[in-house]
Scaffold this active site. Structure first.
Site, mmCIF file in Angstrom:
data_model
loop_
_atom_site.group_PDB
_atom_site.id
_atom_site.type_symbol
_atom_site.label_atom_id
_atom_site.label_comp_id
_atom_site.label_asym_id
_atom_site.label_seq_id
_atom_site.Cartn_x
_atom_site.Cartn_y
_atom_site.Cartn_z
ATOM 1 N NE ARG A 62 -67.410 45.295 26.823
ATOM 2 C CZ ARG A 62 -66.690 44.509 27.604
ATOM 3 N NH1 ARG A 62 -65.577 43.966 27.132
ATOM 4 N NH2 ARG A 62 -67.053 44.272 28.861
ATOM 5 C CD GLU A 76 -67.867 39.427 21.582
ATOM 6 O OE1 GLU A 76 -66.637 39.304 21.566
ATOM 7 O OE2 GLU A 76 -68.497 40.024 22.483
ATOM 8 C CG HIS A 129 -65.495 38.217 24.850
ATOM 9 N ND1 HIS A 129 -66.463 39.145 24.544
ATOM 10 C CD2 HIS A 129 -64.879 38.701 25.957
ATOM 11 C CE1 HIS A 129 -66.447 40.127 25.419
ATOM 12 N NE2 HIS A 129 -65.479 39.880 26.292
ATOM 13 C CB ILE A 130 -60.672 33.393 25.438
ATOM 14 C CG1 ILE A 130 -59.542 33.808 24.489
ATOM 15 C CG2 ILE A 130 -61.664 32.464 24.776
ATOM 16 C CD1 ILE A 130 -58.607 32.675 24.117
ATOM 17 C CB ALA A 131 -58.929 38.833 26.560
#
Length: 360
Positions: free
Chosen positions: A278, A306, A325-327
């Site tokens: 985060r 974000e 934020h693709i993890a």
């Protein structure tokens, strides 16, 4: 028709009548198409029924208080929900769902569907089971971190940029001199809040490498940490010794800003901070100041805010890699969560224990 045939037909009709009825609840409604893949639909069709619209598509309930949904939710034995399915069910709605037995979330928490603790307590007293897909959603995060740890230690991002800029070997003739310190041997990775589901999965994956792993987690003993092939360490030691520092802390008030100017200053020259947790875990003003020196690197899949404002210096720093934020589960990976909730539902229908039961 023979007596045996009539009896067989009666058995089929009884089985159909006894099949549980499922409703879907996602916001926006088209999330159901992204979550439910071929295998999930096949699994669900084998154990349950649900409503379809005139085009054969699953009906999605976005508002449990809408009178148009009253008959449907009264029939519901189970709910399949996920992202966007928060604060939808209060005590009154629960009273209108006398058959409800379970809520299965293709997300990290099924209980978010309740509006308040009162509704959750009513559901608990009724024995309504909850299950979530937090572990399944964490698997691609661990994979993202694993890949980036290996690439960062190889200085892949710097090498790719240099090769493009020079469009050939250019002045970069002696690769072994320019990249004398690259590699995944004799290197240390530090995992902050390693006891998280993602941290534990990542430690397991890192056992396949020749990397040394340090783990900071106050709720893990030295023996438990060692069982994952890692060494328990305090935060300062981890920061000082690690070539890669990977963050796995949740966004809770006590941990916001836990990586600040003091902590960043402890990191080794040339080390990389990897944040897939985060954004608020890191003090971004302090991070930007440290990155401007060029002393450390960063791979950030999450930031605060974000997305970043367009004028953030992080966009243009050569020692920063940013991903949007693709993890977590993305694209086809979402189907794994859809399969998980349908498998959990199948277990419930069969009277078997849930694999990913969520406690109230």
């Amino acid at each position: 028709m023979t007596q045996e045939s009539l009896q067989s037909l009666d058995n089929v009709e009884t089985q159909c009548e006894n099949r549980p009825f499922v409703i879907f609840s996602f916001r926006p409604a088209d999330l159901v198409d992204k979550i439910m893949g071929r295998d999930a639909w096949r699994e669900l069709e084998s154990v349950a029924d649900w409503d379809r619209d005139e085009n054969g598509r699953p009906v999605v309930v976005e508002d449990f208080r809408d009178p148009a949904n009253a008959e449907r939710i009264a029939r519901a034995d189970y709910i399949i929900t996920g992202w966007g399915g928060e604060n939808l069910i209060d005590e009154a709605v629960l009273a209108s769902m006398p058959r409800l037995k379970g809520i299965f979330a293709a997300s990290g928490a099924a209980a978010r569907i309740f509006t308040d603790d009162t509704a959750a307590n009513v559901a608990k007293k009724r024995g309504i089971e909850l299950s979530n897909s937090g572990y399944i959603n964490g698997l691609p995060v661990a994979e993202y971190c694993f890949a980036n740890i290996l690439l960062a230690n190889k200085q892949f991002f710097r090498a790719e940029r240099m090769y493009h800029e020079q469009r050939g070997w250019g002045a970069w003739v002696d690769v072994q001199s320019v990249f004398a310190n690259v590699g995944n041997y004799e290197k240390t990775v530090g995992l902050v809040c390693a006891s998280s589901r993602i941290g534990r999965r990542l430690m397991t994956m890192l056992q396949m490498t020749r990397l040394d792993v340090l783990a900071y987690a106050i709720d893990m003993s030295a023996d438990e940490t060692a069982s994952y092939g890692a060494t328990k360490a305090d935060l300062d030691t981890l920061l000082r010794q690690s070539d890669i520092v990977s963050l796995h802390a949740p966004d809770i008030p006590p941990l916001r800003g836990m990586i600040g100017a003091r902590e960043l200053a402890l990191m080794k020259d040339g080390a990389t901070l990897l944040n897939s947790a985060r954004g608020r875990v890191v003090d971004h003003d302090a991070l930007i100041a440290e990155l401007k020196t060029g002393r450390i690197n960063a791979i950030l899949d999450v930031t605060w805010p974000e997305p970043l404002p367009s004028d953030s210096p992080l966009w243009d720093m050569p020692n920063v890699i940013l991903t949007p934020h693709i993890a977590g589960s993305t694209g086809s990976e979402l189907h794994a969560m859809g399969l998980n909730v349908t498998e959990e539902l199948a277990r419930a229908v069969a009277g078997k224990p849930l694999k990913y039961r969520e406690e109230y």
